[in-house]
Write a protein that holds these residues in place. Structure first.
Motif, PDB file in Angstrom:
ATOM      1  N   ARG A 134      -8.085 -61.879  21.566  1.00 38.64           N
ATOM      2  CA  ARG A 134      -8.121 -61.146  22.841  1.00 38.64           C
ATOM      3  C   ARG A 134      -7.060 -60.061  22.857  1.00 38.64           C
ATOM      4  NH1 ARG A 134      -9.862 -65.048  27.440  1.00 38.64           N
ATOM      5  NH2 ARG A 134      -8.438 -63.860  28.709  1.00 38.64           N
ATOM      6  N   SER A 135      -7.352 -58.985  23.562  1.00 38.84           N
ATOM      7  CA  SER A 135      -6.400 -57.862  23.597  1.00 38.84           C
ATOM      8  C   SER A 135      -5.329 -58.141  24.642  1.00 38.84           C
ATOM      9  CB  SER A 135      -7.122 -56.552  23.898  1.00 38.84           C
ATOM     10  OG  SER A 135      -7.995 -56.720  24.973  1.00 38.84           O
ATOM     11  N   THR A 136      -4.370 -58.958  24.244  1.00 35.37           N
ATOM     12  CA  THR A 136      -3.327 -59.360  25.185  1.00 35.37           C
ATOM     13  C   THR A 136      -2.015 -58.635  24.943  1.00 35.37           C
ATOM     14  OG1 THR A 136      -2.889 -61.158  23.677  1.00 35.37           O
ATOM     15  CG2 THR A 136      -4.199 -61.700  25.617  1.00 35.37           C
ATOM     16  N   ASP A 177     -11.667 -57.093  23.675  1.00 33.22           N
ATOM     17  CA  ASP A 177     -11.225 -56.520  24.958  1.00 33.22           C
ATOM     18  C   ASP A 177     -12.128 -56.972  26.105  1.00 33.22           C
ATOM     19  OD1 ASP A 177     -13.277 -54.920  23.939  1.00 33.22           O
ATOM     20  OD2 ASP A 177     -12.349 -53.026  24.541  1.00 33.22           O
ATOM     21  N   ALA A 184     -10.931 -60.284  27.227  1.00 32.31           N
ATOM     22  CA  ALA A 184      -9.714 -60.216  28.043  1.00 32.31           C
ATOM     23  C   ALA A 184     -10.076 -60.029  29.515  1.00 32.31           C
ATOM     24  CB  ALA A 184      -8.824 -59.082  27.556  1.00 32.31           C
TER      25      ALA A 184
END
Ligand code: SF4
Length: 341
Positions: free
Chosen positions: A16-18, A48, A51
């Motif tokens: 995930r784009s964290t 993304d 997310a």
């Protein structure tokens, strides 16, 4: 070029784009991905859209976070010459397959996914009663099956998601066929050895606990974070013996330190021959040795993010071609090809 006589099995995984990755992400996933690059045909993506399933209200940082994750992919040793990397939303075919899968996935399958129940109970500060949150295992199934992946490297907690993916593939294949044969293979979970990586407070290292050591932390920050790390509570005074097996710093040594250092830690801790400050200094040395070369690799892309975006663009184009081939079969199997009747 003649076709590869023994095509390598295909692996798909995503993160995930964290934002910036921490050592837990490295040990739990990235390190394994780096090892797989030459053994398998690998597709690694930055999720993304995933997310958004929990952070949908403010999307202002999604792109920046995706880039940070990608820079850490490169820093950690993923090589665009040896694997395909891309951002999920740059291959919108995933969304089409997700839509079609959502038509055939019974709600009961989603409601019984353990992480769904767990997160609904534990994350109370956000309203997760969203269609997208319930459906994210379906999106995961689309992510995996659109590349007809053979293997999905996952931790123990993600195994039910791969099982659900297999069930969705099976259900799709029962309903629809492409030229008389099933469209989707059933992927296997590739269990990654779960090393226990504690954060600075002794709980599992996690961004949501604020106890992380980032791959991008400069040396003084790594050393400072180690200084504040909790230790074996039995060592109240310097003269009290301790046990590295009951100490989060001991866990770090087990993962990152040499056998010789680990030996010194066990011996010194159990005999109260060393102090925790000294021991933490050795752990910090080991961590700095891991992250310093990563930071060096990262610098080139930080200074020129265009290089990173070029790789992502090429990755999305390559992934998109594979996804198109699958979607063409899917559409034909469902009687919805783009050709005129
Ligand atoms: S000496 Fe090291 S392993 Fe032992 S309690 Fe202190 S920090 Fe932990």
């Amino acid at each position: 070029m003649p076709p590869d006589p023994t095509p390598r099995k295909r692996v798909l995984s995503g993160m995930r784009s964290t934002g910036k990755l921490h050592l837990g992400n490295y040990v739990g996933a990235l390190q394994n991905w780096v090892r797989m690059q030459d053994q398998y045909q690998c597709f690694f993506f930055i999720a993304d859209w995933h997310a958004l399933t929990t952070d949908y209200a403010d999307t202002s940082q999604v792109k920046a976070n995706s880039l940070e994750v990608f820079l850490d992919f490169l820093a950690g040793g993923l090589d665009p010459e040896r694997c395909t990397m891309f951002i999920q939303s740059h291959v919108p075919q995933h969304a089409e397959l997700y839509l079609l899968f959502s038509m055939i996935t019974p709600l009961g399958w989603l409601e019984r996914v353990p992480t769904y129940k767990e997160q609904r109970e534990n994350i109370t500060e956000k309203d997760l009663g969203m269609h997208g949150f319930l459906g994210y295992p379906v999106l995961q199934a689309a992510d995996i099956l659109i590349y007809k992946a053979d293997f999905v490297p996952v931790g123990e907690d993600q195994v039910p998601h791969v099982e659900l993916t297999r069930e969705i593939a099976r259900r799709f294949n029962q309903f629809y066929q492409y030229k008389g044969r099933p469209v989707f293979p059933e992927p296997q979970a590739l269990l990654t050895p779960a090393a226990k990586l504690p954060g600075t407070d002794g709980r599992k290292m996690s961004k949501s606990y604020g106890n992380t050591i980032l791959l991008t932390d400069p040396e003084p920050v790594v050393r400072q974070k180690l200084k504040t790390m909790v230790t074996d509570p039995a060592r109240v005074r310097r003269s009290d013996p301790g046990d590295p097996d009951k100490c989060p710093v001991g866990d770090l040594h087990k993962i990152f330190s040499s056998a010789a250092t680990l030996e010194k830690v066990y011996q010194g801790c159990r005999s109260a021959g060393i102090g925790c400050i000294e021991c933490k200094g050795w752990a910090a040395d080991a961590l700095v040795q891991i992250v310093a070369p990563m930071q060096e690799r990262r610098r080139k892309y930080e200074e020129n993010p265009r290089l990173a975006w070029d790789i992502l663009e090429a990755g999305a184009a390559k992934a998109g071609k594979e996804a198109d081939a699958t979607m063409s079969e899917v559409r034909q199997a469902m009687g919805m090809s783009l050709d005129r009747p």
